[in-house]
Write a protein that holds these residues in place. Structure first.
Motif, PDB file in Angstrom:
ATOM      1  N   THR A 176       0.847  -1.190   0.000  1.00 18.09           N
ATOM      2  CA  THR A 176       0.000   0.000   0.000  1.00 18.09           C
ATOM      3  C   THR A 176       0.883   1.241   0.000  1.00 18.09           C
ATOM      4  OG1 THR A 176      -0.065   0.089   2.416  1.00 18.09           O
ATOM      5  CG2 THR A 176      -1.723  -1.287   1.327  1.00 18.09           C
ATOM      6  N   GLU A 177       0.257   2.430   0.141  1.00 19.26           N
ATOM      7  CA  GLU A 177       1.047   3.655   0.176  1.00 19.26           C
ATOM      8  C   GLU A 177       2.029   3.662   1.350  1.00 19.26           C
ATOM      9  OE1 GLU A 177       1.200   6.146  -1.836  1.00 19.26           O
ATOM     10  OE2 GLU A 177      -0.457   5.765  -3.206  1.00 19.26           O
ATOM     11  N   LEU A 178       1.606   3.082   2.491  1.00 21.58           N
ATOM     12  CA  LEU A 178       2.432   3.148   3.703  1.00 21.58           C
ATOM     13  C   LEU A 178       3.309   1.923   3.911  1.00 21.58           C
ATOM     14  CD1 LEU A 178      -0.056   4.685   6.305  1.00 21.58           C
ATOM     15  CD2 LEU A 178       1.793   5.819   5.089  1.00 21.58           C
ATOM     16  N   ASN A 179       2.805   0.747   3.546  1.00 19.94           N
ATOM     17  CA  ASN A 179       3.515  -0.501   3.849  1.00 19.94           C
ATOM     18  C   ASN A 179       3.741  -1.318   2.588  1.00 19.94           C
ATOM     19  OD1 ASN A 179       3.405  -0.100   6.775  1.00 19.94           O
ATOM     20  ND2 ASN A 179       1.205  -0.437   6.517  1.00 19.94           N
ATOM     21  N   LYS A 180       4.987  -1.708   2.389  1.00 19.94           N
ATOM     22  CA  LYS A 180       5.320  -2.495   1.200  1.00 19.94           C
ATOM     23  C   LYS A 180       6.271  -3.625   1.582  1.00 19.94           C
ATOM     24  CE  LYS A 180       5.120   1.458  -2.008  1.00 19.94           C
ATOM     25  NZ  LYS A 180       4.798   2.515  -1.020  1.00 19.94           N
ATOM     26  N   VAL A 181       6.289  -4.659   0.768  1.00 22.14           N
ATOM     27  CA  VAL A 181       7.322  -5.690   0.855  1.00 22.14           C
ATOM     28  C   VAL A 181       8.165  -5.597  -0.411  1.00 22.14           C
ATOM     29  CG1 VAL A 181       7.799  -8.158   0.880  1.00 22.14           C
ATOM     30  CG2 VAL A 181       5.982  -7.225   2.323  1.00 22.14           C
ATOM     31  N   TYR A 182       9.469  -5.412  -0.221  1.00 17.59           N
ATOM     32  CA  TYR A 182      10.403  -5.272  -1.331  1.00 17.59           C
ATOM     33  C   TYR A 182      11.249  -6.535  -1.486  1.00 17.59           C
ATOM     34  CZ  TYR A 182      10.068  -0.189  -2.146  1.00 17.59           C
ATOM     35  OH  TYR A 182       9.645   1.062  -2.481  1.00 17.59           O
ATOM     36  N   LEU A 183      11.492  -6.909  -2.733  1.00 20.40           N
ATOM     37  CA  LEU A 183      12.507  -7.900  -3.070  1.00 20.40           C
ATOM     38  C   LEU A 183      13.547  -7.191  -3.941  1.00 20.40           C
ATOM     39  CD1 LEU A 183      13.614 -10.796  -3.170  1.00 20.40           C
ATOM     40  CD2 LEU A 183      12.173 -11.189  -5.178  1.00 20.40           C
ATOM     41  N   TYR A 184      14.767  -7.047  -3.421  1.00 20.76           N
ATOM     42  CA  TYR A 184      15.858  -6.423  -4.156  1.00 20.76           C
ATOM     43  C   TYR A 184      16.817  -7.506  -4.654  1.00 20.76           C
ATOM     44  CZ  TYR A 184      14.640  -2.035  -1.728  1.00 20.76           C
ATOM     45  OH  TYR A 184      13.990  -0.931  -1.225  1.00 20.76           O
ATOM     46  N   SER A 185      17.380  -7.304  -5.825  1.00 20.03           N
ATOM     47  CA  SER A 185      18.432  -8.193  -6.304  1.00 20.03           C
ATOM     48  C   SER A 185      19.447  -7.386  -7.102  1.00 20.03           C
ATOM     49  CB  SER A 185      17.856  -9.305  -7.183  1.00 20.03           C
ATOM     50  OG  SER A 185      18.895 -10.183  -7.597  1.00 20.03           O
ATOM     51  N   GLU A 186      20.736  -7.666  -6.843  1.00 22.34           N
ATOM     52  CA  GLU A 186      21.824  -6.990  -7.542  1.00 22.34           C
ATOM     53  C   GLU A 186      22.973  -7.978  -7.684  1.00 22.34           C
ATOM     54  OE1 GLU A 186      22.942  -3.326  -5.742  1.00 22.34           O
ATOM     55  OE2 GLU A 186      24.865  -3.217  -6.774  1.00 22.34           O
ATOM     56  N   GLY A 187      23.555  -8.056  -8.870  1.00 21.06           N
ATOM     57  CA  GLY A 187      24.653  -8.996  -9.043  1.00 21.06           C
ATOM     58  C   GLY A 187      25.284  -8.906 -10.404  1.00 21.06           C
ATOM     59  N   GLU A 188      26.205  -9.853 -10.640  1.00 22.72           N
ATOM     60  CA  GLU A 188      26.871  -9.888 -11.935  1.00 22.72           C
ATOM     61  C   GLU A 188      27.292 -11.307 -12.264  1.00 22.72           C
ATOM     62  OE1 GLU A 188      30.211  -7.296 -11.624  1.00 22.72           O
ATOM     63  OE2 GLU A 188      31.501  -8.852 -10.770  1.00 22.72           O
ATOM     64  N   LYS A 189      27.409 -11.567 -13.564  1.00 22.54           N
ATOM     65  CA  LYS A 189      27.841 -12.875 -14.060  1.00 22.54           C
ATOM     66  C   LYS A 189      29.026 -12.663 -14.994  1.00 22.54           C
ATOM     67  CE  LYS A 189      27.811 -17.229 -15.338  1.00 22.54           C
ATOM     68  NZ  LYS A 189      29.094 -17.140 -16.103  1.00 22.54           N
ATOM     69  N   PRO A 190      30.268 -12.897 -14.497  1.00 19.13           N
ATOM     70  CA  PRO A 190      31.432 -12.815 -15.394  1.00 19.13           C
ATOM     71  C   PRO A 190      31.333 -13.875 -16.492  1.00 19.13           C
ATOM     72  CG  PRO A 190      32.099 -12.772 -13.092  1.00 19.13           C
ATOM     73  CD  PRO A 190      30.647 -13.146 -13.110  1.00 19.13           C
ATOM     74  N   LYS A 191      31.990 -13.599 -17.615  1.00 14.80           N
ATOM     75  CA  LYS A 191      31.858 -14.485 -18.769  1.00 14.80           C
ATOM     76  C   LYS A 191      32.359 -15.889 -18.484  1.00 14.80           C
ATOM     77  CE  LYS A 191      32.873 -14.689 -23.729  1.00 14.80           C
ATOM     78  NZ  LYS A 191      33.513 -13.964 -24.868  1.00 14.80           N
ATOM     79  N   HIS A 192      33.466 -16.002 -17.700  1.00 17.24           N
ATOM     80  CA  HIS A 192      34.091 -17.317 -17.516  1.00 17.24           C
ATOM     81  C   HIS A 192      34.076 -17.803 -16.063  1.00 17.24           C
ATOM     82  CE1 HIS A 192      35.347 -17.336 -21.658  1.00 17.24           C
ATOM     83  NE2 HIS A 192      35.954 -16.166 -21.509  1.00 17.24           N
ATOM     84  N   SER A 193      33.203 -17.262 -15.224  1.00 16.75           N
ATOM     85  CA  SER A 193      33.101 -17.783 -13.851  1.00 16.75           C
ATOM     86  C   SER A 193      31.667 -17.649 -13.365  1.00 16.75           C
ATOM     87  CB  SER A 193      34.065 -17.037 -12.915  1.00 16.75           C
ATOM     88  OG  SER A 193      33.743 -15.668 -12.860  1.00 16.75           O
ATOM     89  N   SER A 194      31.422 -18.175 -12.155  1.00 12.56           N
ATOM     90  CA  SER A 194      30.049 -18.203 -11.646  1.00 12.56           C
ATOM     91  C   SER A 194      29.605 -16.818 -11.187  1.00 12.56           C
ATOM     92  CB  SER A 194      29.943 -19.210 -10.505  1.00 12.56           C
ATOM     93  OG  SER A 194      30.883 -18.909  -9.501  1.00 12.56           O
ATOM     94  N   SER A 195      28.312 -16.673 -11.013  1.00 13.24           N
ATOM     95  CA  SER A 195      27.741 -15.371 -10.689  1.00 13.24           C
ATOM     96  C   SER A 195      27.834 -15.067  -9.201  1.00 13.24           C
ATOM     97  CB  SER A 195      26.274 -15.323 -11.129  1.00 13.24           C
ATOM     98  OG  SER A 195      25.538 -16.306 -10.433  1.00 13.24           O
ATOM     99  N   SER A 196      27.667 -13.801  -8.864  1.00 11.37           N
ATOM    100  CA  SER A 196      27.554 -13.363  -7.479  1.00 11.37           C
ATOM    101  C   SER A 196      26.356 -12.422  -7.395  1.00 11.37           C
ATOM    102  CB  SER A 196      28.827 -12.641  -7.018  1.00 11.37           C
ATOM    103  OG  SER A 196      29.067 -11.497  -7.811  1.00 11.37           O
ATOM    104  N   SER A 197      25.681 -12.427  -6.239  1.00  9.01           N
ATOM    105  CA  SER A 197      24.512 -11.564  -6.106  1.00  9.01           C
ATOM    106  C   SER A 197      24.221 -11.251  -4.654  1.00  9.01           C
ATOM    107  CB  SER A 197      23.278 -12.211  -6.751  1.00  9.01           C
ATOM    108  OG  SER A 197      22.911 -13.379  -6.048  1.00  9.01           O
TER     109      SER A 197
END
Length: 226
Positions: A56-77
């Motif tokens: 609602t205007e006052l109360n929210k639930v957020y899901l944030y995600s931030e990361g990267e995937k190098p070409k030759h290795s596994s991802s991090s987030s």
């Protein structure tokens, strides 16, 4: 881990109670991808940053995600689930949990944060982290300068600090990292804008020993919301 699970249960309880209390308020939702880009760095990475919220205007639930995937290795987030409550017209207080992944290692944090607008329309977020006997602090600030109605220039800076080393996550005590970027974007529609830019990132202290990084590179990507 037990404390974090307790915090998660408390968060769920607060969320349900808050939504029940504001049952008469309309329920909204929004997906925002702030950046989905290719980076011309040494790892030739694909990176992303965005969030989804419902509430609602006052109360929210957020899901944030931030990361990267190098070409030759596994991802991090870094992935957060937080309950957010408006404490003023321009500021929200947030409480939740974060789950980080880095090259197979993982770290769970309890999260307390504040998100809002500083004078001159500077968007800001500050997050305090607690987990495995370690405290962390992450800060970020961003300003969107309109050149025309569709063309804009956005400088952004972020930094992170930790109270102890976490070698498995390649995080060192003290100032860990500073990243600054400058991106030029063009809004084809209000909901979709491609951009180009330049980004600088540098690790400090033991973080730089675990993962030496000091580079400047070009980026290109899109941002969108709906």
């Amino acid at each position: 881990m037990k404390k974090i699970l307790s915090a998660t249960l408390l968060l769920s309880s607060i969320t349900i109670s808050s939504f029940a209390a504001s049952a008469q308020s309309p329920l909204y939702e929004k997906l925002t991808i702030d950046s989905l880009e290719t980076q011309n760095n040494k790892d030739k990475s694909i990176s992303w940053s965005g969030n989804f919220w419902v509430g609602t205007e006052l109360n929210k639930v957020y899901l944030y995600s931030e990361g990267e995937k190098p070409k030759h290795s596994s991802s991090s987030s870094e992935n957060q689930l937080v309950f957010s409550h408006a404490i003023s017209p321009y500021w929200d207080a947030q409480l939740g949990v974060e789950y980080d992944i880095d090259k197979g290692a993982h770290q769970t944090w309890g999260v307390v944060g504040f998100q809002g607008m500083l004078p001159y329309f500077i968007e800001t977020r500050a997050t305090i982290l607690a987990g495995s006997g370690t405290l962390g602090l992450r800060l970020e600030a961003e300003y969107k300068a309109l050149i025309t109605q569709k063309l804009s220039l956005t400088p952004k800076i972020s930094t992170a600090l930790y109270s102890k080393d976490i070698p498995s996550m390649e995080l060192g005590k003290g100032l860990s990292n500073i990243t600054a970027s400058l991106k030029l974007s063009y809004e084809i529609t209000r909901e979709f804008a491609p951009y180009i830019g330049v980004q600088w990132t540098k690790n400090y202290g033991n973080t730089n020993i675990f993962n030496p990084t000091d580079e400047t590179y070009f980026v290109a990507g899109v941002k969108f919301w709906f």
